[in-house]
Write a protein that holds these residues in place. Structure first.
Motif, mmCIF file in Angstrom:
data_model
loop_
_atom_site.group_PDB
_atom_site.id
_atom_site.type_symbol
_atom_site.label_atom_id
_atom_site.label_comp_id
_atom_site.label_asym_id
_atom_site.label_seq_id
_atom_site.Cartn_x
_atom_site.Cartn_y
_atom_site.Cartn_z
ATOM 1 N N LEU A 21 61.872 96.330 -100.287
ATOM 2 C CA LEU A 21 61.844 95.325 -99.206
ATOM 3 C C LEU A 21 63.017 95.527 -98.250
ATOM 4 C CD1 LEU A 21 60.861 92.109 -101.225
ATOM 5 C CD2 LEU A 21 59.409 93.467 -99.695
ATOM 6 N N SER A 22 64.179 95.856 -98.797
ATOM 7 C CA SER A 22 65.361 96.073 -97.954
ATOM 8 C C SER A 22 65.185 97.293 -97.069
ATOM 9 C CB SER A 22 66.609 96.241 -98.837
ATOM 10 O OG SER A 22 66.855 95.082 -99.599
ATOM 11 N N SER A 25 62.870 96.404 -94.287
ATOM 12 C CA SER A 25 63.513 95.513 -93.308
ATOM 13 C C SER A 25 64.477 96.289 -92.410
ATOM 14 C CB SER A 25 64.257 94.386 -94.032
ATOM 15 O OG SER A 25 65.401 94.878 -94.706
ATOM 16 N N VAL A 28 62.445 98.140 -89.844
ATOM 17 C CA VAL A 28 61.999 97.207 -88.795
ATOM 18 C C VAL A 28 63.142 96.899 -87.833
ATOM 19 C CG1 VAL A 28 61.223 94.847 -88.343
ATOM 20 C CG2 VAL A 28 60.175 96.171 -90.203
ATOM 21 N N SER A 29 64.339 96.695 -88.408
ATOM 22 C CA SER A 29 65.502 96.388 -87.581
ATOM 23 C C SER A 29 65.897 97.570 -86.697
ATOM 24 C CB SER A 29 66.677 95.987 -88.478
ATOM 25 O OG SER A 29 67.856 95.813 -87.719
ATOM 26 N N ALA A 40 65.816 91.691 -88.812
ATOM 27 C CA ALA A 40 65.193 91.959 -90.114
ATOM 28 C C ALA A 40 66.199 92.479 -91.140
ATOM 29 C CB ALA A 40 64.053 92.974 -89.955
ATOM 30 N N VAL A 43 67.335 90.650 -94.405
ATOM 31 C CA VAL A 43 66.639 90.750 -95.703
ATOM 32 C C VAL A 43 67.445 91.637 -96.653
ATOM 33 C CG1 VAL A 43 64.551 91.543 -96.878
ATOM 34 C CG2 VAL A 43 64.372 90.372 -94.675
#
Length: 622
Positions: A21-22, A25, A28-29, A40, A43
């Motif tokens: 998940l990290s 994120s 995405v960032s 993001a 996260v």
């Protein structure tokens, strides 16, 4: 819902989920995907960074433990304060990834060691005062309890036989492949296996005092944290934290740019330095377990890398408990040696005892045929066998069996047997139709890998020497077979210590390999002690730094190569971590790195160190 709950209760799975998940994120960032109200990267900060900050605060407050996580927590916090959210998330993610890789390295390294713990017996058969028999968990056995052990069962605790005769497979405890005959008054150890007869025993050492439990404690002592070089890295880490804070404050004061100070905090984290040694040590220990080597302490690897001479004990080390027919002597004028061997082999053909099987193997090797089928076969545990072969009553066994069957042994036969025993051989007396007929002497065979092991050590520029209590002839015979040029014979324990100390005063670092209680002083005196038999003689193992669980000395050359490779890996790790740290620091001071790039450069160095150490797990010597 149950699957989700199970996922969060499993620490490993939860860590992997948080890392995935990290990572998403951060992607995405970085690529600014979508229109989100918050960056993001938060996260990654929450999932990976918060645990780091929590651990740092707890360590600092409760133990005033200033280590790498303190600096990482400061770098994360400072990056968030100045708005470098992505850099904070990146630091948190890569640190969490590095921690997971370290844990996986350690877990894989210890997996082979933990398998040894499974040797512990689960149950015991207790005999109550009224004669009732019940099976209970092994941990419930108390000192003084009367236990019954049936054929094929594992002895649950240490004790003394009070009734019955049997043969015990002690290979798990001593490395001896030959079962040992036991009778009333003899000691038996936990973890050994009863082979033939049922017997009753009195419990003497139970629970943590038993032989097997002592070995389990030895297994659990295989901890890289005991390596001296690890403590050195920890001390460096503490100083680097202090220097980092001073450098960051000084840079901020001189340049007035807080972003440079934050970048210094990010790149100054001594994570790679702290990880450099323990990951390599544990990976080295893990590699060793796959080759049947149990390393008690991490610093044993450091010392092994400096070994220049290996001293071998003879019996049980260069040789192993696999007897071969060494001599056949007939004392009956009408019976030839070949006939004596033929009749004895026929009588022993149904025997389950290794000595009997050795006689049969010797006959088959000489005559290229199987022995005749015996009649009226009877085996007596701890004594020998009787059978009828071609109408002849054959008795083959020890002196006690001969006495119990009214067979008198002449002085001539006894003297011949004494000579064979003086050369370390085992003697089987043979009687035909109630009268002495001769003897068969069996000798412990030289390990098949002994000569190859000595040759490989020579290729590593490591000399070999034989230290043995045997007389000159027996010692010389084994030394010639193994290719060892130097022999010290008729050695008492103090003599072995003397020779080892003498070599080490000549700056020759000695690795002593032995198996018995009499080897314990030499194992302790040597620069590195290696005990045979895995969990063999507990005194010898406790005196040694390393145990060869599988009793295979062919693992010794690999052990020395592994030690050298481990120290080379540690040196590479430390050099790499220091070079990356200081290069990144100067670049950060000059404004050439921002927090994002600083985190990437520094933490990728940490990951590289862990991966480099993990490669040791698959190291194979040529």
């Amino acid at each position: 819902m149950e699957k989700i709950k199970e996922l969060f209760e499993d620490g490993d799975k939860r860590t992997v989920l948080f890392l995935v998940l990290s990572c998403l994120s951060l992607a995405v960032s970085f690529f600014e995907i979508g229109s989100l109200p918050l960056d993001a990267a938060w996260v990654a900060i929450l999932l990976c960074g918060v645990p780091i900050i929590k651990g740092a605060v707890i360590g600092l407050v409760t133990e005033f433990d200033i280590k790498a996580d303190v600096l990482v927590a400061l770098a994360l916090t400072a990056a968030v304060i100045i708005g470098e959210t992505f850099a904070a998330g990146e630091v948190a993610f890569i640190m969490a990834l590095g921690a997971m890789l370290e844990e996986r390295t350690v877990a894989k390294a210890r997996a082979g060691i933990e398998k040894l713990v499974q040797l512990s017996p689960r149950t015991a058969r207790i005999i109550s005062p009224d004669g009732d028999e019940r099976v209970v968990p092994a941990e419930e056995v108390q000192v003084g309890d009367l236990l019954r052990v049936l054929p094929g069962e594992t002895v649950a605790v240490d004790g003394v036989i009070v009734s019955g005769q049997t043969s015990i497979d002690q290979s798990v405890m001593t490395g001896e492949s030959l079962p040992v005959d036991k009778g009333v008054g003899d000691e038996v150890s936990s973890g050994t296996v009863n082979q033939f007869g049922a017997f009753d025993m009195k419990a003497v050492k139970v629970g943590g005092d038993s032989s097997l439990q002592r070995m389990i404690r030895l297994v659990e002592s295989a901890d890289a944290g005991k390596a001296k070089i690890v403590g050195l890295a920890d001390r460096w880490a503490t100083w680097i934290v202090v220097i980092a804070l001073v450098s960051a404050a000084g840079t901020w004061f001189v340049t007035g740019e807080i972003i440079r100070a934050v970048t210094i905090l990010v790149v100054f984290c001594p994570c790679a330095l702290v990880l450099a040694t323990p990951t390599a040590i544990m990976a080295g220990i893990g590699n060793a377990t796959k080759f049947g080597i149990l390393i008690r302490e991490g610093d044993a690897l450091e010392r092994l890398a400096k070994v220049t001479k290996v001293a071998f004990d003879k019996t049980g080390t260069l040789t192993y408990g696999k007897p071969e027919v060494a001599a056949v002597e007939s004392f009956a004028p009408a019976v030839s040696q070949d006939k004596l061997l033929e009749l004895t082999a026929a009588a022993e053909s149904r025997s389950e005892h290794p000595l009997g099987r050795a006689v049969v193997a010797g006959f088959c090797a000489n005559f290229k045929t199987r022995p005749k089928e015996p009649k009226d076969f009877l085996m007596t545990a701890g004594r020998g066998v009787r059978a009828v072969v071609d109408g002849i009553a054959v008795l083959a066994g020890n002196a006690e069996m001969m006495a119990e069957n009214s067979v008198s042994l002449s002085d001539e036969l006894k003297n011949a047997a004494s000579l064979h025993r003086g050369e370390g051989r085992t003697v089987i007396y043979v009687a035909l139709d109630g009268k002495e007929a001769g003897l068969i002497a069996l000798a412990d065979a030289l390990r098949g890998e002994s000569a190859e092991t000595v040759r490989k050590l020579r290729d590593l520029k490591v000399d070999s020497v034989l230290l043995t209590g045997d007389h000159q002839e027996a010692a010389g015979h084994i030394a010639r077979g193994a290719g060892i040029p130097k022999v010290h014979f008729d050695c008492l324990p103090e003599d072995k210590m003397y020779y080892i100390d003498k070599y080490q005063k000549q700056k020759k670092m000695v690795c002593m390999i032995g198996d018995g209680i009499n080897d314990a002083p030499a194992l302790k005196c040597a620069y590195v002690g290696v005990a045979m038999g895995g969990i063999g003689s507990d005194i010898a193992v406790e005196a040694a730094d390393v145990a060869l669980v599988g009793d295979e000395i062919k693992a010794v050359p690999h052990l020395l190569k592994l030690a050298r490779k481990t120290m080379s890996t540690i040196n590479i790790n430390i050099t790499l971590s220091l070079v990356l740290n200081f290069a990144a620091i100067f670049m950060a001071m000059g404004g050439l790195l921002n927090p994002v790039m600083g985190a990437l450069v520094h933490n990728l160095g940490s990951v590289a160190v862990i991966i480099n150490s993990a490669l040791l797990l698959n190291f194979k010597s040529a």
